[in-house]
Design a protein around this motif. Structure first.
Motif, PDB file in Angstrom:
ATOM      1  N   TYR A   1     -22.586  40.970  -9.076  1.00 25.67           N
ATOM      2  CA  TYR A   1     -23.273  40.802  -7.936  1.00 25.67           C
ATOM      3  C   TYR A   1     -22.340  40.812  -6.563  1.00 25.67           C
ATOM      4  O   TYR A   1     -22.937  39.930  -5.759  1.00 25.67           O
ATOM      5  CB  TYR A   1     -24.357  39.787  -7.774  1.00 25.67           C
TER       6      TYR A   1
ATOM      7  N   ASP B   1     -18.137  43.132 -13.211  1.00 27.74           N
ATOM      8  CA  ASP B   1     -18.687  44.264 -12.380  1.00 27.74           C
ATOM      9  C   ASP B   1     -17.494  44.920 -11.738  1.00 27.74           C
ATOM     10  O   ASP B   1     -16.342  44.746 -12.022  1.00 27.74           O
ATOM     11  CB  ASP B   1     -19.318  43.524 -11.166  1.00 27.74           C
TER      12      ASP B   1
ATOM     13  N   GLN C   1     -22.316  49.065  -8.482  1.00 30.51           N
ATOM     14  CA  GLN C   1     -22.296  48.063  -9.407  1.00 30.51           C
ATOM     15  C   GLN C   1     -23.221  48.174 -10.572  1.00 30.51           C
ATOM     16  O   GLN C   1     -23.978  49.054 -10.691  1.00 30.51           O
ATOM     17  CB  GLN C   1     -22.715  46.671  -8.620  1.00 30.51           C
TER      18      GLN C   1
ATOM     19  N   GLN D   1     -20.956  43.787  -5.592  1.00 30.05           N
ATOM     20  CA  GLN D   1     -20.709  45.003  -5.269  1.00 30.05           C
ATOM     21  C   GLN D   1     -21.775  45.663  -4.335  1.00 30.05           C
ATOM     22  O   GLN D   1     -22.900  45.235  -4.985  1.00 30.05           O
ATOM     23  CB  GLN D   1     -20.047  45.964  -6.208  1.00 30.05           C
TER      24      GLN D   1
ATOM     25  N   ASN E   1     -17.078  48.952  -9.104  1.00 28.65           N
ATOM     26  CA  ASN E   1     -17.550  49.918  -8.145  1.00 28.65           C
ATOM     27  C   ASN E   1     -18.092  51.152  -8.813  1.00 28.65           C
ATOM     28  O   ASN E   1     -18.167  52.078  -8.084  1.00 28.65           O
ATOM     29  CB  ASN E   1     -16.752  49.925  -6.761  1.00 28.65           C
TER      30      ASN E   1
END
Lengths: 316, 291
Positions: free
Chosen positions: B228, B216, B234, B230, B218
């Motif tokens: 999971y 993941d 995400q 952010q 930003n």
């Protein structure tokens, strides 16, 4: 010292109850907390108080119950906590606790605070955390917050529970900026002034690590400057731009202008100041971001971080 | 019967060579069922007796009950001599065979001139076809990013960042090979920072998608963070799951989050890995449930 903070196990690892605690089944909830590795909770009584106003314009809430009814409600809660060896390290009061120009509501807020302090005493919880009231006029803001806090002194003394003021935030043009109780000089002034008036150490500080980080404060320096006024913590992380209430260490520390809180500095300062209160995490959002099937592991990760913090604070 | 959707993690950074078997067991205890083995060109040069070394790794993984789902080969910095690079890739195929690993993921080379980039990439991948056929190994291309430069080093699309380009490479190479030798590995982090529609990307690839590298970020920098975690930018995990379900994906669900794990204090890392494995199992359940 008013409270029984020093009677608790040193640096218990805790978690806020918001987001996972089932108020209707405290036995199951406290067992879950223990299984996840927690030793204390920050009880979010704010989630159940629900202040409303009836047709006649009078305020009402969950806290209108009689002493007997409140004790009856909290007896199974207390028993479940004890069975699972979980301390109630702090209670998060409702907010706002003051509404400018609404004296009926403000008198009611003080009444609710008195009831919260009554519950705290029963639950052997040493501290209740409050948010400040924010107004654009700094002079008015100071008067309002002093009045608000002063009005809480009698009940705090009666029930022998400490009131901890918490650093906060506000938004200007959607940007998060500092608010009252962000800077240490101001925080210390409030606490020292109010304690002098109370004639006893009734007020302390709750440091919200995320709120400090987002307004660009050096959390390590803040802890050192607060000294023994620091009584409780709201530990959580963010990317430096939004108050996300995330699990520590889950952001990229290398992102320019963003990044995570400098946890090594926080640990170092807590060690230096001989902090002994709970290591209480306020990461409900961080857990809720995870898929439901991974939330228990998320909670276990938080408690593991807490134990690491404790070990590092004690052993260096 | 081949197990589907094994939950895995990148192993290289997590597994120091000492106590390899113990470390692999630790991964198993954390809930992982497979690993990616990452190799850099220099690793190959430095590992003189590589068959013995990788044979030991295979044995340790087998004893720990961990499958080696794929090998990810990365070139070190700049490829100076194409033939040397091709030789390294051949060695990687041999290692793949030693580890009985079905997939070798190879980053496409990136050049400023896109025509030249395609020519060289085709030359490199083509050269691997005979050995891949011999060992029955699938070679996977992967979507990439490159740096636009400047102070913030903004990430922009690299080779195979577009699903259509990836499909073109794979189909061209497979037609030439006369059988399905080439497939694709989707890197969710790279797709996210280049603002790709995850579900559409996966559906466009279809059965060509053989592996995934799950991480993941930003939406700005390719941080290789736990999924999971952010609140802003995400990866569209819902689209990812829906896409995998729609194409009937059966490969491993492999997390490429070593940077994120190393951010945690050492003694907390197993707990972070348990969260990741649990997320993987949730993803598997959702992919299977939608079937």
């Amino acid at each position: 010292m008013v409270s029984g903070i020093r009677e608790m196990k040193r640096l218990p690892v805790g978690i806020q109850t918001a987001g996972w605690f089932d108020e209707k089944d405290p036995a199951k909830s406290f067992r879950f907390a223990r299984e996840c590795g927690f030793e204390s909770v920050d009880y979010n009584i704010d989630t159940i108080i629900r202040i409303g106003r009836d047709e006649a314009g009078n305020s009402y809430s969950f806290m209108d119950k009689t002493d007997e009814d409140l004790l009856q409600y909290y007896e199974p809660f207390k028993a479940a906590a004890e069975v699972n060896n979980i301390k109630i390290s702090q209670i998060h009061a409702h907010y706002p606790t003051y509404v400018v120009g609404d004296e009926e509501r403000n008198a009611y807020h003080i009444k609710v605070m008195e009831r919260i302090l009554f519950v705290s005493r029963f639950l052997e919880c040493p501290a209740v955390v409050i948010h400040p009231t924010k107004t654009p006029d700094r002079g008015q803001e100071r008067e309002i917050n002093l009045t608000m806090c002063r009005n809480m002194i009698p009940a705090a003394l009666k029930y022998n529970v400490m009131i901890c003021i918490e650093n906060s935030l506000k938004r200007i043009n959607k940007n998060v900026v500092q608010a009252i109780w962000t800077d240490v000089e101001e925080i210390n002034w409030y606490i020292d002034t109010l304690n002098a008036e109370a004639g006893k150490e009734v007020f302390g500080f709750c440091l919200d690590t995320g709120h400090s980080h987002i307004v660009g404060r050096d959390v390590e320096m803040l802890i050192e400057d607060l000294g023994s006024r620091l009584k409780v913590l709201h530990i959580h992380d963010n990317n430096g731009t939004e108050d996300e209430h995330l699990i520590p260490y889950t952001q990229n520390p290398g992102n320019k202008g963003m990044g995570q809180i400098g946890w090594d500095g926080v640990i170092k300062a807590l060690r230096k100041m001989n902090y002994e209160g709970a290591l209480s995490f306020e990461c409900a959002r961080g857990v809720k971001l995870l898929p439901e099937g991974a939330r228990r592991e998320g909670m276990e990760l938080i408690s593991a971080i807490g134990r690491y913090f404790r070990k590092a604070i004690i052993e260096g | 019967m081949k197990e589907k959707l094994l939950v895995g993690i990148g192993s290289k950074e997590l597994l120091p060579e000492s106590n390899l078997e113990d470390n692999l067991r630790m991964l198993k205890e954390c809930g992982f069922e497979s690993v990616i083995y990452s190799i850099k060109e220099n690793d190959l040069k430095m590992q003189a007796n590589r068959h013995v070394y990788f044979g030991a790794f295979f044995k340790a993984a087998k004893n720990a009950g961990i499958a080696i789902s794929q090998i990810h080969f990365k070139y070190d910095e700049e490829i100076k001599e194409c033939n040397d690079y091709i030789e390294s890739l051949h060695n990687a195929l041999h290692i793949c065979n030693t580890l009985k690993c079905p997939f070798l993921v190879i980053d496409p080379i990136q050049l400023k001139d896109s025509v030249q980039e395609k020519e060289i990439n085709l030359k490199i991948y083509r050269s691997l076809t005979p050995v891949a056929k011999k060992y029955d190994i699938k070679i996977c291309l992967i979507n990439t990013i490159k740096c636009a430069g400047g102070y913030h080093q903004h990430a922009i699309q690299g080779a195979c960042a577009d699903a259509a380009e990836a499909v073109w490479y794979i189909d061209t190479l497979n037609v030439e090979a006369g059988e399905e030798i080439f497939g694709f590995c989707l890197d969710t982090g790279c797709a996210n920072v280049t603002a790709r529609d995850m579900e559409r990307f996966i559906i466009t690839l279809g059965s060509r998608l053989k592996c995934v590298h799950i991480s993941d970020n930003n939406g700005i920098s390719d941080d290789h963070l736990m999924p999971y975690t952010q609140t802003l930018g995400q990866v569209d995990w819902q689209g990812f799951i829906a896409g995998l379900n729609r194409i009937g994906y059966e490969g491993a669900l492999t997390f490429d989050v070593s940077r994120s794990i190393h951010t945690f204090p050492e003694e907390v890392r197993p707990h972070a890995m348990k969260v990741i494995a649990a997320v993987g199992k949730c993803m598997r359940k959702s992919i299977e449930a939608e079937s």
